[in-house]
Design a protein around this motif. Structure first.
Motif, PDB file in Angstrom:
ATOM      1  N   THR A 267      -1.426  -3.032  -7.388  1.00 44.63           N
ATOM      2  CA  THR A 267      -2.783  -3.853  -7.109  1.00 44.63           C
ATOM      3  C   THR A 267      -2.324  -5.309  -7.541  1.00 44.63           C
ATOM      4  OG1 THR A 267      -4.412  -2.104  -7.162  1.00 44.63           O
ATOM      5  CG2 THR A 267      -5.049  -4.526  -7.248  1.00 44.63           C
ATOM      6  N   GLN A 268      -1.944  -5.396  -8.692  1.00 44.10           N
ATOM      7  CA  GLN A 268      -1.126  -6.678  -9.420  1.00 44.10           C
ATOM      8  C   GLN A 268      -0.058  -7.185  -8.201  1.00 44.10           C
ATOM      9  OE1 GLN A 268      -2.821  -8.400 -11.760  1.00 44.10           O
ATOM     10  NE2 GLN A 268      -1.449 -10.031 -10.836  1.00 44.10           N
ATOM     11  N   GLY A 269       0.764  -6.000  -8.047  1.00 43.27           N
ATOM     12  CA  GLY A 269       1.927  -6.438  -7.464  1.00 43.27           C
ATOM     13  C   GLY A 269       1.560  -7.086  -6.042  1.00 43.27           C
ATOM     14  N   ILE A 270       0.619  -6.736  -5.437  1.00 48.39           N
ATOM     15  CA  ILE A 270       0.277  -7.135  -4.037  1.00 48.39           C
ATOM     16  C   ILE A 270      -0.266  -8.521  -4.375  1.00 48.39           C
ATOM     17  CG2 ILE A 270      -1.402  -7.160  -2.087  1.00 48.39           C
ATOM     18  CD1 ILE A 270      -0.777  -3.945  -2.234  1.00 48.39           C
ATOM     19  N   GLU A 271      -1.169  -8.657  -5.500  1.00 48.07           N
ATOM     20  CA  GLU A 271      -1.566  -9.921  -5.645  1.00 48.07           C
ATOM     21  C   GLU A 271      -0.495 -11.144  -6.038  1.00 48.07           C
ATOM     22  OE1 GLU A 271      -4.915 -11.164  -9.044  1.00 48.07           O
ATOM     23  OE2 GLU A 271      -5.413  -9.658  -7.464  1.00 48.07           O
ATOM     24  N   ASN A 272       0.427 -10.569  -6.819  1.00 51.60           N
ATOM     25  CA  ASN A 272       1.651 -11.420  -6.929  1.00 51.60           C
ATOM     26  C   ASN A 272       2.351 -11.967  -5.799  1.00 51.60           C
ATOM     27  OD1 ASN A 272       1.051 -11.545  -9.848  1.00 51.60           O
ATOM     28  ND2 ASN A 272       2.483  -9.695 -10.189  1.00 51.60           N
ATOM     29  N   ALA A 273       2.789 -10.836  -4.893  1.00 52.35           N
ATOM     30  CA  ALA A 273       3.619 -10.861  -3.584  1.00 52.35           C
ATOM     31  C   ALA A 273       2.592 -12.043  -2.848  1.00 52.35           C
ATOM     32  CB  ALA A 273       3.765  -9.722  -2.987  1.00 52.35           C
ATOM     33  N   ILE A 274       1.474 -11.984  -2.557  1.00 51.89           N
ATOM     34  CA  ILE A 274       0.794 -13.171  -1.754  1.00 51.89           C
ATOM     35  C   ILE A 274       0.583 -14.490  -2.753  1.00 51.89           C
ATOM     36  CG2 ILE A 274      -1.480 -13.513  -0.594  1.00 51.89           C
ATOM     37  CD1 ILE A 274       0.326 -11.255   0.719  1.00 51.89           C
ATOM     38  N   GLU A 275       0.786 -14.458  -3.849  1.00 54.58           N
ATOM     39  CA  GLU A 275       0.479 -15.577  -4.534  1.00 54.58           C
ATOM     40  C   GLU A 275       2.292 -16.212  -4.406  1.00 54.58           C
ATOM     41  OE1 GLU A 275      -0.591 -15.588  -8.669  1.00 54.58           O
ATOM     42  OE2 GLU A 275       0.304 -17.590  -9.206  1.00 54.58           O
ATOM     43  N   ALA A 276       2.975 -15.456  -4.460  1.00 53.68           N
ATOM     44  CA  ALA A 276       4.668 -15.978  -4.359  1.00 53.68           C
ATOM     45  C   ALA A 276       4.822 -16.473  -2.902  1.00 53.68           C
ATOM     46  CB  ALA A 276       5.522 -15.056  -4.727  1.00 53.68           C
ATOM     47  N   ALA A 277       4.234 -15.699  -1.849  1.00 56.41           N
ATOM     48  CA  ALA A 277       4.642 -16.003  -0.529  1.00 56.41           C
ATOM     49  C   ALA A 277       3.748 -16.293   0.356  1.00 56.41           C
ATOM     50  CB  ALA A 277       5.382 -14.636   0.006  1.00 56.41           C
ATOM     51  N   GLY A 278       2.358 -16.290  -0.072  1.00 53.64           N
ATOM     52  CA  GLY A 278       1.509 -16.589   1.024  1.00 53.64           C
ATOM     53  C   GLY A 278       1.149 -15.728   1.886  1.00 53.64           C
ATOM     54  N   THR A 279       0.289 -15.836   2.652  1.00 53.23           N
ATOM     55  CA  THR A 279      -0.205 -14.869   3.525  1.00 53.23           C
ATOM     56  C   THR A 279       0.645 -14.628   4.903  1.00 53.23           C
ATOM     57  OG1 THR A 279      -1.699 -16.512   4.857  1.00 53.23           O
ATOM     58  CG2 THR A 279      -2.665 -15.346   3.059  1.00 53.23           C
ATOM     59  N   ARG A 280       1.729 -15.437   4.751  1.00 59.80           N
ATOM     60  CA  ARG A 280       2.545 -15.308   6.058  1.00 59.80           C
ATOM     61  C   ARG A 280       3.859 -14.386   5.809  1.00 59.80           C
ATOM     62  NH1 ARG A 280       2.053 -19.399  10.317  1.00 59.80           N
ATOM     63  NH2 ARG A 280       4.094 -18.757  10.954  1.00 59.80           N
ATOM     64  N   LEU A 281       3.926 -13.715   4.269  1.00 58.85           N
ATOM     65  CA  LEU A 281       4.776 -12.825   3.936  1.00 58.85           C
ATOM     66  C   LEU A 281       5.182 -11.662   4.809  1.00 58.85           C
ATOM     67  CD1 LEU A 281       6.555 -11.455   1.801  1.00 58.85           C
ATOM     68  CD2 LEU A 281       4.437 -10.352   0.855  1.00 58.85           C
ATOM     69  N   ARG A 282       6.191 -11.335   5.264  1.00 58.02           N
ATOM     70  CA  ARG A 282       6.605 -10.552   6.375  1.00 58.02           C
ATOM     71  C   ARG A 282       6.105  -8.958   5.868  1.00 58.02           C
ATOM     72  NH1 ARG A 282      12.407  -9.151   7.993  1.00 58.02           N
ATOM     73  NH2 ARG A 282      12.265  -8.148   5.938  1.00 58.02           N
ATOM     74  N   ALA A 283       6.398  -8.714   4.624  1.00 55.65           N
ATOM     75  CA  ALA A 283       6.093  -7.083   4.467  1.00 55.65           C
ATOM     76  C   ALA A 283       6.056  -6.864   2.820  1.00 55.65           C
ATOM     77  CB  ALA A 283       7.065  -6.134   5.097  1.00 55.65           C
ATOM     78  N   ILE A 284       5.486  -6.014   2.480  1.00 50.59           N
ATOM     79  CA  ILE A 284       5.476  -5.249   1.081  1.00 50.59           C
ATOM     80  C   ILE A 284       6.019  -3.809   1.298  1.00 50.59           C
ATOM     81  CG2 ILE A 284       3.538  -6.589   0.439  1.00 50.59           C
ATOM     82  CD1 ILE A 284       1.962  -3.761   0.333  1.00 50.59           C
ATOM     83  N   ARG A 285       6.635  -3.435   0.199  1.00 54.65           N
ATOM     84  CA  ARG A 285       7.278  -1.954   0.201  1.00 54.65           C
ATOM     85  C   ARG A 285       6.720  -1.163  -0.891  1.00 54.65           C
ATOM     86  NH1 ARG A 285      12.419   1.287  -1.232  1.00 54.65           N
ATOM     87  NH2 ARG A 285      13.332  -0.596  -2.142  1.00 54.65           N
ATOM     88  N   ILE A 286       6.276  -0.145  -0.588  1.00 55.81           N
ATOM     89  CA  ILE A 286       5.799   0.836  -1.708  1.00 55.81           C
ATOM     90  C   ILE A 286       6.792   2.178  -1.862  1.00 55.81           C
ATOM     91  CG2 ILE A 286       3.761   2.099  -2.536  1.00 55.81           C
ATOM     92  CD1 ILE A 286       2.103   0.456  -0.482  1.00 55.81           C
ATOM     93  N   ASP A 287       7.625   2.371  -3.023  1.00 54.44           N
ATOM     94  CA  ASP A 287       8.326   3.269  -3.217  1.00 54.44           C
ATOM     95  C   ASP A 287       7.983   4.491  -4.061  1.00 54.44           C
ATOM     96  OD1 ASP A 287      11.107   4.047  -2.539  1.00 54.44           O
ATOM     97  OD2 ASP A 287      11.513   3.342  -4.892  1.00 54.44           O
TER      98      ASP A 287
END
Lengths: 430, 430
Positions: free
Chosen positions: B239-259
């Motif tokens: 959850t924190q990771g997704i928050e950080n991802a959008i903070e870093a890239a904004g809402t135009r981020l292409r993708a996240i990966r869950i492994d």
């Protein structure tokens, strides 16, 4: 450097795309030079297996020494936009300059054993991930399965003949790993040429079918190779085949091979027939879908040698060792993925195996960022492979083979059982 | 000849020892020049599988063209007493001069389908046995498993990322076979360089661990690659990771990966979180021990792309296709090992697949030493690959990929089920 075989083209791009994008991004933000430690280990053994056998260290050592990027390769990576110019310049100068410690080839391993430790800058270490894992996962899977077959064969020799059932280059590495595990020879000529593994082979069913009669085929083989050969007797009727074999070669024929049918029954009746024909010294070789269980089931049969194919090269149900390459230390600070399984801890590990005065292994002790307390009977498991980018350790195949043999004697006897069970030696963190 | 890749060293000794002893003995007794036909086929599919996918034809074609023996190789074979001088002279002049017919790459196969037919003298054909089987057994095993994953993914793209779980050269061939079967891309850069397979990759957990915080790692990646990248969000807390991802890239981020973790649950909550953050177009990539069953189980999850590794490169439980190379004809006379399973018949086979007017395949008809009666809707399955030693047929990877796609549409719908069953198309001898 006997590891190095100049006939094998170095291919540094047999690597995962993301190793290079990580290098590229780390160069851009200045983290590429952080001092890091990566470790190769298995979180667990394949279900029910009691030990693993380290294989591939020699091939990995060679791969590191030859991991360089020529102009064409770099131009290709740039053209396909895998990397930018900063990473391109870095790759052009790449030569591993750090340290590598390893469990020597032929050593046993258990869950979390730190089989390989790679220390250096982030960038120089991370690009070796795919190389290390591809080689060690394949070779250790084959050696681990092959060692069980050797135990099951109780001293009878086994010929590795699985080349045709796996990728043509994987086959060469498989022959090497099976030899380390104790197989007597391989059918793979390239393993002989490249590493001196003994090779063997005589004839397939096609050679018999080629001739007008089985007897003519056998005579042709004996004319060319003398009686010190193996005649394949099951193309048509086995009883007739054995009769033809002795007619063609006489009672001094070295061996017959049976490749189909109920091998236990076939071997019994073949032995009786050979003895009745006076060929009491003629050996019986059996092959055909043999794995460790089938070999064990033939313990009481009058078999002199086994041929094992598919099951060896595919790791007898476990074609990959599932080893991972994990970053465990950054600038001296332990790191670990938080959501991982219990027991995965950061920090560079040191490992020893403890033994009773009788020589039986009792436990493997792993210490993070420290040294295990020294005790009599300790075996230090890690040896230096690279120091400051220089290869400093070489194990011959025969030394690796001897190591497997000795180590399998050292583990508690339950560890040699084929049935599913716990790891033969418990691993404890101190 | 687009099949040929000059950077791959030809290694004719990646061959079983007995191929050469058979040539040697057949040269000595004069049978080496008998006209023969060998066929490659599977006696059966892996238990429960409904079809196989032919892969490796292009690599085999290349291997045949480059199957030559230089002086050093021959000297080595003589020195190790694999062959004598007559066979040495013969090998020095070796160049395959016969005919080869094949099921083209990407064609489906069933039990006894004559996938490859090699015609020529005994000696020139028998030495190709190991080459043909090593390549086709490996590549077809991977393609056959990969095609099931593609079906299970129902149009969502799959990235092949199993390089680290298999031998380093087998990995390159695996990436090729997975692409033929319909995978979207591979992590293996060499497959990109050698054959133009699309490659992809962004970052591993190590890249996050290298940095002082996850946010810094994400910012570094976005700084370098822009928002058109995939951020791996499960190193610490997702959850924190997704928050950080959008903070870093904004809402135009292409993708996240869950492994890791329960991917179904994780994907659901990740989708909700991304949507609530306004990143409604950000895609979700999942990976981690996915096979065809795990992929099928995620059909209802909000997943946009799969990453599949181990299960692809090890053939999802069936790492070898168990194809055999059998002598079926000598000087026009059908031959067969007598003790073999029922249904194995001698003679050179011709195969067609019959179809309903709607295009659905109804049966595969195999005729020994003759031609099947022609009917509307027949697909002739065999095409010439070599004629008098000349390569006459080349299929591009994209054509092979399209062939798989079309053929999987042509079989009865039950054939696409993942559950164990009979071959999708019955094979009949006429």
């Amino acid at each position: 450097m006997p590891y190095l075989d100049e006939t094998v083209a170095p291919v540094p791009t047999r690597t995962d795309h993301y190793e290079f994008t990580m290098v590229d991004a780390a160069l851009a933000d200045g983290t590429a030079d952080r001092q890091c430690v990566f470790e190769v280990f298995a979180r667990r053994l394949p279900t029910g297996r009691r030990y693993g056998v380290v294989s591939g260290i020699g091939r990995f050592a060679e791969g590191v020494a030859r991991f360089h990027f020529d102009d064409d390769t770099i131009a290709g990576l740039l053209e396909r936009e895998v990397i930018g110019t900063q990473a391109a310049d870095w790759l052009a100068d790449y030569s591993f300059g750090g340290d590598i410690d390893v469990y020597p080839e032929g050593e046993l391993y258990f869950p979390n054993s730190p089989i390989v430790t790679v220390s250096g800058t982030f960038a120089e270490c991370v690009v070796l991930e795919t190389l290390a894992l591809s080689i060690l996962n394949h070779d250790s899977a084959v050696a681990s399965a092959a060692a069980r077959m050797v135990t099951a064969a109780r001293g009878r020799p086994i010929l590795e003949m699985g080349t045709r059932r796996t990728h043509e280059e994987a086959a060469v590495a498989s022959a090497r790993s099976a030899y380390i595990a104790g197989f007597g020879a391989t059918s793979n000529l390239e393993a002989g040429r490249r590493w001196g593994v003994p090779t063997a082979g005589t004839a397939a069913h096609a050679f018999t079918l080629l001739h007008d009669t089985e007897l003519e085929a056998f005579k042709a083989q004996v004319d060319r190779y003398g009686t010190d050969t193996t005649l394949l007797v099951d193309t048509y009727d086995i009883t007739q085949g054995i009769e033809n074999a002795i007619e063609a070669a006489g009672t001094r024929l070295r061996a017959i091979r049976i490749d189909s049918g109920d091998l236990d029954v076939m071997a019994q009746s073949a032995r009786e027939q050979l003895d009745s024909l006076g060929a009491t010294e003629t050996r019986i070789v059996v092959s055909g879908d043999l794995d460790e269980y089938a070999i064990a089931a033939l313990a009481a049969a009058p078999v002199d040698m086994y041929g094992a194919g598919t099951s060896v090269v595919v790791g007898s149900g476990h074609p990959t060792a599932q080893l991972v390459y994990k970053l465990v230390e950054v600038e001296g600070r332990p790191v670990a993925k938080r959501s991982e399984h219990k027991g995965t801890v950061g920090g560079k590990k040191t490992a020893v195996r403890r033994h009773k005065p009788t020589g039986t292994a009792t436990e493997e002790v792993i210490v993070s960022q420290g040294e295990p307390e020294e005790r009599p009977g300790d075996l230090k498991l890690q040896v230096p492979l690279y120091r400051d980018g220089e290869l400093v350790h070489v194990t011959s195949l025969d030394a690796a083979r001897e190591r497997v043999r000795k180590r399998l004697i050292s583990i508690p006897w339950e560890g040699l059982k084929l049935s599913p069970g716990d790891p033969a030696v418990p691993v404890v963190a101190e």
